[in-house]
Design a protein around this motif. Structure first.
Motif, PDB file in Angstrom:
ATOM      1  N   MET A 172      14.989  77.092  32.555  1.00 14.85           N
ATOM      2  CA  MET A 172      13.793  77.929  32.634  1.00 14.85           C
ATOM      3  C   MET A 172      13.598  78.744  31.362  1.00 14.85           C
ATOM      4  SD  MET A 172      14.085  79.025  36.662  1.00 14.85           S
ATOM      5  CE  MET A 172      12.621  80.048  36.675  1.00 14.85           C
ATOM      6  N   ALA A 173      14.685  79.215  30.757  1.00 11.61           N
ATOM      7  CA  ALA A 173      14.594  79.976  29.510  1.00 11.61           C
ATOM      8  C   ALA A 173      14.037  79.124  28.376  1.00 11.61           C
ATOM      9  CB  ALA A 173      15.962  80.524  29.131  1.00 11.61           C
ATOM     10  N   CYS A 174      14.224  77.811  28.497  1.00 15.85           N
ATOM     11  CA  CYS A 174      13.688  76.877  27.493  1.00 15.85           C
ATOM     12  C   CYS A 174      12.257  76.440  27.827  1.00 15.85           C
ATOM     13  CB  CYS A 174      14.588  75.656  27.383  1.00 15.85           C
ATOM     14  SG  CYS A 174      16.202  76.032  26.681  1.00 15.85           S
ATOM     15  N   GLY A 175      11.685  77.017  28.883  1.00 13.43           N
ATOM     16  CA  GLY A 175      10.323  76.663  29.255  1.00 13.43           C
ATOM     17  C   GLY A 175      10.224  75.372  30.041  1.00 13.43           C
ATOM     18  N   THR A 176      11.261  75.074  30.796  1.00 10.71           N
ATOM     19  CA  THR A 176      11.296  73.856  31.598  1.00 10.71           C
ATOM     20  C   THR A 176      11.263  74.226  33.079  1.00 10.71           C
ATOM     21  OG1 THR A 176      12.663  72.785  29.924  1.00 10.71           O
ATOM     22  CG2 THR A 176      12.650  71.786  32.117  1.00 10.71           C
ATOM     23  N   PRO A 177      10.381  73.620  33.864  1.00 13.62           N
ATOM     24  CA  PRO A 177      10.414  73.875  35.305  1.00 13.62           C
ATOM     25  C   PRO A 177      11.770  73.446  35.873  1.00 13.62           C
ATOM     26  CG  PRO A 177       8.437  72.652  34.710  1.00 13.62           C
ATOM     27  CD  PRO A 177       9.321  72.681  33.499  1.00 13.62           C
ATOM     28  N   ALA A 178      12.295  74.233  36.775  1.00 16.80           N
ATOM     29  CA  ALA A 178      13.594  73.928  37.363  1.00 16.80           C
ATOM     30  C   ALA A 178      13.417  73.200  38.688  1.00 16.80           C
ATOM     31  CB  ALA A 178      14.378  75.220  37.591  1.00 16.80           C
ATOM     32  N   ILE A 179      14.329  72.287  38.962  1.00 21.22           N
ATOM     33  CA  ILE A 179      14.402  71.627  40.263  1.00 21.22           C
ATOM     34  C   ILE A 179      15.826  71.833  40.747  1.00 21.22           C
ATOM     35  CG2 ILE A 179      14.210  69.484  41.551  1.00 21.22           C
ATOM     36  CD1 ILE A 179      12.376  68.410  39.380  1.00 21.22           C
ATOM     37  N   CYS A 180      15.963  72.448  41.909  1.00 26.41           N
ATOM     38  CA  CYS A 180      17.312  72.712  42.420  1.00 26.41           C
ATOM     39  C   CYS A 180      17.377  72.433  43.910  1.00 26.41           C
ATOM     40  CB  CYS A 180      17.726  74.151  42.130  1.00 26.41           C
ATOM     41  SG  CYS A 180      16.839  75.392  43.081  1.00 26.41           S
ATOM     42  N   SER A 181      18.602  72.213  44.370  1.00 25.58           N
ATOM     43  CA  SER A 181      18.819  72.052  45.800  1.00 25.58           C
ATOM     44  C   SER A 181      18.950  73.443  46.421  1.00 25.58           C
ATOM     45  CB  SER A 181      20.068  71.221  46.060  1.00 25.58           C
ATOM     46  OG  SER A 181      21.188  71.858  45.511  1.00 25.58           O
TER      47      SER A 181
ATOM     48  N   ALA B 102      22.441  80.878  45.124  1.00 23.43           N
ATOM     49  CA  ALA B 102      21.295  81.749  44.836  1.00 23.43           C
ATOM     50  C   ALA B 102      20.159  81.031  44.126  1.00 23.43           C
ATOM     51  CB  ALA B 102      21.754  82.935  43.994  1.00 23.43           C
ATOM     52  N   MET B 103      20.353  79.784  43.804  1.00 23.08           N
ATOM     53  CA  MET B 103      19.316  79.088  43.029  1.00 23.08           C
ATOM     54  C   MET B 103      17.944  79.127  43.678  1.00 23.08           C
ATOM     55  SD  MET B 103      21.367  75.949  41.227  1.00 23.08           S
ATOM     56  CE  MET B 103      21.980  75.263  42.744  1.00 23.08           C
ATOM     57  N   PRO B 104      17.816  78.864  44.957  1.00 20.76           N
ATOM     58  CA  PRO B 104      16.477  78.895  45.562  1.00 20.76           C
ATOM     59  C   PRO B 104      15.840  80.281  45.546  1.00 20.76           C
ATOM     60  CG  PRO B 104      18.020  77.788  47.020  1.00 20.76           C
ATOM     61  CD  PRO B 104      18.820  78.387  45.900  1.00 20.76           C
ATOM     62  N   GLU B 105      16.653  81.324  45.460  1.00 17.57           N
ATOM     63  CA  GLU B 105      16.105  82.675  45.383  1.00 17.57           C
ATOM     64  C   GLU B 105      15.432  82.911  44.043  1.00 17.57           C
ATOM     65  OE1 GLU B 105      18.834  85.829  46.511  1.00 17.57           O
ATOM     66  OE2 GLU B 105      19.976  84.361  47.668  1.00 17.57           O
ATOM     67  N   PHE B 106      15.881  82.224  43.027  1.00 19.32           N
ATOM     68  CA  PHE B 106      15.338  82.443  41.689  1.00 19.32           C
ATOM     69  C   PHE B 106      14.169  81.516  41.373  1.00 19.32           C
ATOM     70  CE2 PHE B 106      15.323  82.234  37.047  1.00 19.32           C
ATOM     71  CZ  PHE B 106      15.121  83.575  36.800  1.00 19.32           C
TER      72      PHE B 106
ATOM     73  N   PHE C  80      10.847  73.690  41.614  1.00 22.32           N
ATOM     74  CA  PHE C  80      10.859  73.208  42.989  1.00 22.32           C
ATOM     75  C   PHE C  80      12.260  73.289  43.570  1.00 22.32           C
ATOM     76  CE2 PHE C  80       7.418  70.740  40.967  1.00 22.32           C
ATOM     77  CZ  PHE C  80       6.361  71.145  41.775  1.00 22.32           C
ATOM     78  N   VAL C  81      12.321  73.491  44.875  1.00 19.70           N
ATOM     79  CA  VAL C  81      13.573  73.464  45.615  1.00 19.70           C
ATOM     80  C   VAL C  81      13.486  72.277  46.566  1.00 19.70           C
ATOM     81  CG1 VAL C  81      15.060  74.731  47.207  1.00 19.70           C
ATOM     82  CG2 VAL C  81      13.742  75.979  45.476  1.00 19.70           C
ATOM     83  N   PHE C  82      14.552  71.465  46.596  1.00 18.73           N
ATOM     84  CA  PHE C  82      14.512  70.286  47.463  1.00 18.73           C
ATOM     85  C   PHE C  82      15.651  70.319  48.470  1.00 18.73           C
ATOM     86  CE2 PHE C  82      17.360  68.992  44.089  1.00 18.73           C
ATOM     87  CZ  PHE C  82      18.330  68.259  44.739  1.00 18.73           C
ATOM     88  N   ASP C  83      15.426  69.638  49.586  1.00 22.54           N
ATOM     89  CA  ASP C  83      16.443  69.512  50.634  1.00 22.54           C
ATOM     90  C   ASP C  83      16.949  68.086  50.789  1.00 22.54           C
ATOM     91  OD1 ASP C  83      16.595  72.239  51.726  1.00 22.54           O
ATOM     92  OD2 ASP C  83      14.506  71.895  52.269  1.00 22.54           O
ATOM     93  N   THR C  84      16.127  67.119  50.440  1.00 23.46           N
ATOM     94  CA  THR C  84      16.497  65.715  50.641  1.00 23.46           C
ATOM     95  C   THR C  84      16.318  64.933  49.345  1.00 23.46           C
ATOM     96  OG1 THR C  84      14.265  65.000  51.226  1.00 23.46           O
ATOM     97  CG2 THR C  84      15.652  65.849  53.030  1.00 23.46           C
ATOM     98  N   PRO C  85      16.995  63.801  49.223  1.00 19.69           N
ATOM     99  CA  PRO C  85      16.788  62.958  48.048  1.00 19.69           C
ATOM    100  C   PRO C  85      15.320  62.532  47.889  1.00 19.69           C
ATOM    101  CG  PRO C  85      18.791  62.287  49.167  1.00 19.69           C
ATOM    102  CD  PRO C  85      18.105  63.295  50.064  1.00 19.69           C
ATOM    103  N   ALA C  86      14.635  62.307  48.993  1.00 19.87           N
ATOM    104  CA  ALA C  86      13.219  61.920  48.917  1.00 19.87           C
ATOM    105  C   ALA C  86      12.374  63.042  48.321  1.00 19.87           C
ATOM    106  CB  ALA C  86      12.706  61.544  50.306  1.00 19.87           C
ATOM    107  N   GLU C  87      12.673  64.286  48.690  1.00 23.88           N
ATOM    108  CA  GLU C  87      11.948  65.424  48.111  1.00 23.88           C
ATOM    109  C   GLU C  87      12.230  65.532  46.615  1.00 23.88           C
ATOM    110  OE1 GLU C  87      13.145  68.865  50.324  1.00 23.88           O
ATOM    111  OE2 GLU C  87      11.801  68.412  51.984  1.00 23.88           O
ATOM    112  N   LEU C  88      13.481  65.346  46.225  1.00 23.87           N
ATOM    113  CA  LEU C  88      13.835  65.384  44.809  1.00 23.87           C
ATOM    114  C   LEU C  88      13.057  64.322  44.043  1.00 23.87           C
ATOM    115  CD1 LEU C  88      15.500  66.242  42.352  1.00 23.87           C
ATOM    116  CD2 LEU C  88      17.334  64.749  43.190  1.00 23.87           C
ATOM    117  N   THR C  89      13.046  63.118  44.566  1.00 25.48           N
ATOM    118  CA  THR C  89      12.319  62.021  43.923  1.00 25.48           C
ATOM    119  C   THR C  89      10.837  62.354  43.788  1.00 25.48           C
ATOM    120  OG1 THR C  89      13.898  60.411  44.787  1.00 25.48           O
ATOM    121  CG2 THR C  89      11.752  59.564  44.104  1.00 25.48           C
TER     122      THR C  89
END
Length: 88
Positions: free
Chosen positions: A14-23, A27-31, A39-48
């Protein structure tokens, strides 16, 4: 607390100006602000689906990346985080 289980790679991206994708762990989803700084994902399909969305929309990547950088400046910058740490 936001800083327990803090995901350093997420913040670095994120500091480099890149959208983050995390499971949804630690604390990652809080940030990551869903749909705004990444985006925050729960399943491999959501990540894809999230990766495909970003891969197909460079304007979205740019907008989310700017917001991600701003979030790091506002929430993790040493001056901000230091004050929070000292406040206890």
């Amino acid at each position: 607390s936001l800083y327990e289980g803090f995901g350093v790679p997420v913040v670095e991206a994120m500091a480099c100006g890149t959208p983050a994708i995390c499971s949804r762990v630690a604390a990652m989803p809080e940030f990551v602000r869903e749909g705004e700084t990444g985006f925050v994902f729960d399943t491999p399909a959501e990540l894809t689906a999230r990766i495909r969305l970003l891969a197909g929309d460079p304007d979205l990547v740019e907008r989310m990346g700017r917001r991600a950088r701003r979030a790091v400046d506002e929430e993790v910058d040493l001056k901000v985080a230091g004050r929070r740490f000292l406040a206890g």
